[in-house]
Write a protein that holds these residues in place. Structure first.
Motif, short mmCIF file in Angstrom:
data_model
loop_
_atom_site.label_atom_id
_atom_site.label_comp_id
_atom_site.label_asym_id
_atom_site.label_seq_id
_atom_site.Cartn_x
_atom_site.Cartn_y
_atom_site.Cartn_z
N GLU A 257 0.85 -1.19 0.00
CA GLU A 257 0.00 0.00 0.00
C GLU A 257 0.89 1.24 0.00
N THR A 258 0.55 2.19 -0.83
CA THR A 258 1.24 3.47 -0.85
C THR A 258 0.27 4.54 -0.37
N VAL A 259 0.78 5.71 -0.10
CA VAL A 259 -0.07 6.79 0.38
C VAL A 259 -1.18 7.06 -0.64
N ASP A 260 -0.84 7.05 -1.92
CA ASP A 260 -1.83 7.34 -2.95
C ASP A 260 -2.84 6.23 -3.14
N SER A 261 -2.48 4.99 -2.79
CA SER A 261 -3.40 3.87 -3.05
C SER A 261 -4.37 3.63 -1.90
N ARG B 65 -8.60 3.18 -1.92
CA ARG B 65 -9.14 2.70 -3.20
C ARG B 65 -9.94 1.46 -2.99
#
Length: 70
Positions: free
Chosen positions: A63-67, A70
């Motif tokens: 998991e990334t900050v942007d994901s 979602r």
């Protein structure tokens, strides 16, 4: 169960390696070390269930900050 059903759900080490974007040698090394995806030993044959490979990949999603969300 038909042969075509087995073929779609069970993969050879070469097919599993291709699915995981690695080599057959890496899979062999993982089996020796007791790491990597689960596998099935059928007499002297090694096969991988597609469901186990899918689970192995999904457990490694980062998991990334942007994901998140979602």
């Amino acid at each position: 169960m038909t042969t075509s059903t087995i073929t779609r759900t069970m993969l050879s080490p070469d097919e599993a390696a291709e699915y995981l974007l690695t080599t057959r040698g890496v899979l062999s090394n993982w089996r020796y070390k007791g790491v990597g995806p689960r596998f099935v030993r059928l007499n002297s044959k090694i096969v991988y269930r597609l469901s186990d490979l899918e689970e192995y990949v999904s457990e490694r999603i980062v998991e990334t900050v942007d994901s998140v969300g979602r």
